[in-house]
Structures are given as C-alpha cells and as structure tokens.
Design a protein around this motif. Structure first.
Motif, short mmCIF file in Angstrom:
data_model
loop_
_atom_site.label_atom_id
_atom_site.label_comp_id
_atom_site.label_asym_id
_atom_site.label_seq_id
_atom_site.Cartn_x
_atom_site.Cartn_y
_atom_site.Cartn_z
N ALA A 96 0.85 -1.30 -0.08
CA ALA A 96 -0.10 0.03 0.03
C ALA A 96 0.85 1.37 -0.02
N TYR A 97 1.96 1.28 0.92
CA TYR A 97 2.87 2.35 0.93
C TYR A 97 3.58 2.58 -0.56
N ALA A 98 4.13 1.54 -0.94
CA ALA A 98 4.70 1.57 -2.41
C ALA A 98 3.97 2.19 -3.38
N GLY A 99 2.60 1.64 -3.53
CA GLY A 99 1.63 2.06 -4.58
C GLY A 99 1.38 3.40 -4.38
N TYR A 100 0.98 3.79 -3.40
CA TYR A 100 0.59 5.33 -3.11
C TYR A 100 1.83 6.32 -3.25
N PHE A 101 3.25 5.74 -2.94
CA PHE A 101 4.14 6.48 -3.26
C PHE A 101 4.43 6.75 -5.03
N VAL A 102 4.20 5.60 -5.50
CA VAL A 102 4.27 5.94 -7.17
C VAL A 102 3.28 6.69 -7.60
N LEU A 103 2.19 6.55 -7.17
CA LEU A 103 0.86 7.57 -7.42
C LEU A 103 1.11 8.88 -7.12
N CYS A 104 1.59 9.01 -5.97
CA CYS A 104 1.87 10.70 -5.57
C CYS A 104 3.16 11.05 -6.54
N PHE A 105 4.15 10.30 -6.60
CA PHE A 105 5.34 11.04 -7.52
C PHE A 105 5.21 10.84 -9.11
N LEU A 106 3.92 10.14 -9.23
CA LEU A 106 3.89 10.07 -10.81
C LEU A 106 3.89 11.41 -11.59
N PRO A 107 3.38 12.43 -11.59
CA PRO A 107 3.78 13.62 -12.13
C PRO A 107 5.30 13.98 -12.37
N VAL A 108 5.90 14.04 -11.27
CA VAL A 108 7.51 14.23 -11.42
C VAL A 108 8.23 13.14 -12.13
N ILE A 109 7.73 11.92 -11.93
CA ILE A 109 8.36 10.73 -12.58
C ILE A 109 8.02 11.24 -14.13
N ILE A 110 7.11 11.18 -14.44
CA ILE A 110 6.58 11.66 -15.77
C ILE A 110 7.46 12.67 -16.51
N GLU A 111 7.49 14.01 -15.83
CA GLU A 111 8.17 15.00 -16.25
C GLU A 111 9.72 14.74 -16.25
N ILE A 112 10.45 13.94 -15.25
CA ILE A 112 11.79 13.40 -15.38
C ILE A 112 11.99 12.76 -16.48
N THR A 113 11.16 11.77 -16.73
CA THR A 113 11.37 10.72 -17.82
C THR A 113 11.48 11.24 -19.12
N GLU A 114 10.56 12.30 -19.31
CA GLU A 114 10.13 13.17 -20.60
C GLU A 114 11.55 14.10 -20.71
N SER A 115 11.88 14.58 -19.71
CA SER A 115 13.04 15.56 -19.73
C SER A 115 14.15 14.68 -20.29
N LEU A 116 14.56 13.49 -19.70
CA LEU A 116 15.43 12.85 -20.14
C LEU A 116 15.41 12.02 -21.34
N ARG A 117 14.27 11.86 -21.78
CA ARG A 117 14.09 11.20 -23.12
C ARG A 117 14.60 12.42 -24.32
N TRP A 118 14.18 13.80 -24.01
CA TRP A 118 14.40 15.00 -24.76
C TRP A 118 15.59 15.17 -24.90
N LYS A 119 16.38 15.18 -23.69
CA LYS A 119 18.00 15.38 -23.89
C LYS A 119 18.64 14.33 -24.70
N TYR A 120 18.20 13.07 -24.38
CA TYR A 120 18.85 11.95 -25.27
C TYR A 120 18.57 12.18 -26.63
N PHE A 121 17.29 12.57 -27.11
CA PHE A 121 17.08 12.85 -28.77
C PHE A 121 17.85 14.08 -29.10
N VAL A 122 18.04 14.94 -28.33
CA VAL A 122 18.71 16.24 -28.84
C VAL A 122 20.32 15.78 -28.73
N SER A 123 20.82 14.85 -27.85
CA SER A 123 21.90 14.61 -28.21
C SER A 123 22.64 13.71 -29.31
N LYS A 124 21.57 12.93 -29.88
CA LYS A 124 21.51 12.26 -31.11
C LYS A 124 21.72 13.21 -32.28
N ILE A 125 21.21 14.28 -32.19
CA ILE A 125 21.30 15.45 -33.33
C ILE A 125 22.67 15.79 -33.81
#
Length: 293
Positions: free
Chosen positions: A264-293
């Motif tokens: 229960a604690y782990a599931g709620y932890f992931v749920l609460c940090f989901l926006p930050v996880i999404i934003e960080i993941t998207e930011s890392l993806r963006w930097k990865y694609f930029v580095s490939k240019i």
C-alpha cells in the motif's frame, strides 16, 4: 517538458481527486508523509523552485499551530507529558496533531498544484456539456483570485502615483488599503456582470450551440487513467482490510511493515510521485534525442 500538463483534463482530474482523497481519509502518518513529499516535489517542479521557499514559513507556522493546538483541546491518551490548567497534555494528542497538520499541508499543496495544472479552460471543457452555466461560474471562480490580486496591485500603484499613500499614519494607510480593496471588489463584480451579459448575448448555453475543442483522449491518457484507478482501488481495499490502519488513542499503534502494508505504501508512493516521474522521464528522453542530433 511539462508532459503531465498535456494530459487529458478528465484523467488529470481523476488523478488529483485520487491522491487528495486517500490523503484526507486515511489517518496513517506514512501515507500522509508520502502525500506531503509528493505534493512538495511536484510543487517545486512546477514553480522551478521560485516562490516555494517563501511559502515554507507559512507551512511551518501552520504545522506548529495545528500540532500545538490539538493537545490543548484534546486530552485523550495514556502518556501525559505535563498538565496545563489541570488538563493533561498527552504525547498521543501531540502526535495526532502533527499527523493532522501533515494532512492539511499536503492537501493545500495538492490543491495548489491542481489549480496551476487544471486551468479554467480545462474545467470548462469537462463540465460545459453537463451544465454550461455551472461550468462558466466555476471557470470564473478559478480566475477570480488571480484577477483580483492583479487588479488590486494596479489600483494600488495608481493610488501611490497620485500620492494617496503619502500619509505616515498607520491607521490612515490601513483605511486607504481597505478602500482600495473595496473599489477592486466592486470593479470585479461589475466585470462579472458584463461577462454574464456578454455570454447571454452570444447565446451561451443554448441548445445546439457547438464549441471548438482541441483536446483528444489518447492511449497515454487511458493508461494513466487505468493506473490511477487501479492504485486507488487497491489503496481502498487495503484501508478496508486494515492494512493501513493506525490509531492515536488511547496509545499510538506501531506502524506495520507487513506485505500488504508495504504494498500500500509503495503503490501510493508511485501514485503521488507520478507527475514528477513523468516529467523527469520526458526530460531525459528529450535530452537523449537532442544529443543524437
């Protein structure tokens, strides 16, 4: 990248209702602390750290006020620390007050994030088809406070330019500020009436009236919605089964670390940090694609 901001309004609304609902209706301090940390992380991400530090003093004051006030009115518990006016101040009441303070601060932070992410146009999109008038009122209510603050600052600047605040008397300056606020509220009320008359003249709320929509429900929105609902249902089941049960009176119960509780604690932890996880993941993806240019 603000990927979470591009989420469908319905999915976003369900998410915020889920995290706020679990935080408000569960008295487990672990879940409340997770909710507070998740809300703090997302608030810092949205503000980029600017302006959030100025709110820390407010939250610290609120925490101390609630934590101290509760044992002054609630005298339950078996561990008295000292007596005040013949009434015991117990350790359990202080811990309960701290838990309530965590819940209040977390809820305030989540609603703060919600108002920044769920803009008035998104609420209008969600409720316009159900009740156009209610959607318009709700949309105007969300914009009322920011517009009121902006209008007040503009009016105050104009008054300072005219030399109205040149007096050194504290009470006269306070009276002038109240007068400025009164004129600002009157102006806001007048603008609301003009907006209502304008919308009626344009046929707002009439049957058959269409509106331009650019929001589409994507597969990403469906996955995020299903995950939010699944985790919320799981948390509710654990709460009903007592996996996250916690009592403050007459004695503070120990935090259980069984498989169901940790899940229960782990599931709620992931749920609460989901926006930050999404934003960080998207930011890392963006930097990865930029580095490939």
């Amino acid at each position: 990248m603000n990927r979470f901001l591009k989420t469908h309004p319905f999915t976003m609304l369900v998410y915020f209702l889920a995290v706020i609902g679990v935080s408000m209706f569960c008295n487990n301090p672990v879940l409340q602390l997770i909710s507070l940390l998740g809300a703090t992380a997302y608030a810092v991400w949205l503000s980029k750290g600017r302006g959030f530090l100025s709110q820390l003093l407010y939250f610290i004051t609120l925490f101390a006020l609630v934590a101290v006030t509760n044992p002054l009115f609630v005298h339950n518990g078996k561990t008295p620390l000292f007596f005040m006016n013949g009434n015991p101040v117990t350790l359990e009441a202080i811990i309960c007050g701290a838990s309530i303070a965590l819940m209040i601060i977390a809820t305030v932070l989540w609603f703060s994030c919600m108002t920044r992410v769920m803009t008035s146009d998104k609420f209008y999109f969600l409720f316009a088809k159900i009740s156009p008038k209610l959607a318009l009122v709700f949309s105007m209510a969300l914009n009322f406070v920011p517009r009121l603050k902006k209008s007040y600052k503009e009016t105050e600047k104009a008054h300072k330019t005219l030399g109205i605040y040149s007096t050194e008397s504290y009470f006269e300056r306070l009276f002038l500020k109240l007068k400025t606020m009164s004129s600002t509220v009157a102006q806001s009320a007048e603008n609301s009436i003009e907006t209502s008359a304008s919308m009626n003249a344009r046929g707002y709320g009439e049957k058959g009236r269409t509106s331009f929509e650019t929001v589409k429900f994507t597969f990403y929105d469906l996955v995020l919605l299903c995950f939010t609902v699944a985790v919320t249902i799981m948390e509710i089941i654990f709460m009903i089964n007592g996996a996250t049960a916690f009592e403050f009176y007459p004695t503070v119960t120990k935090i259980t670390l069984e498989v169901s509780s940790v899940t229960a604690y782990a599931g709620y932890f992931v749920l609460c940090f989901l926006p930050v996880i999404i934003e960080i993941t998207e930011s890392l993806r963006w930097k990865y694609f930029v580095s490939k240019i």
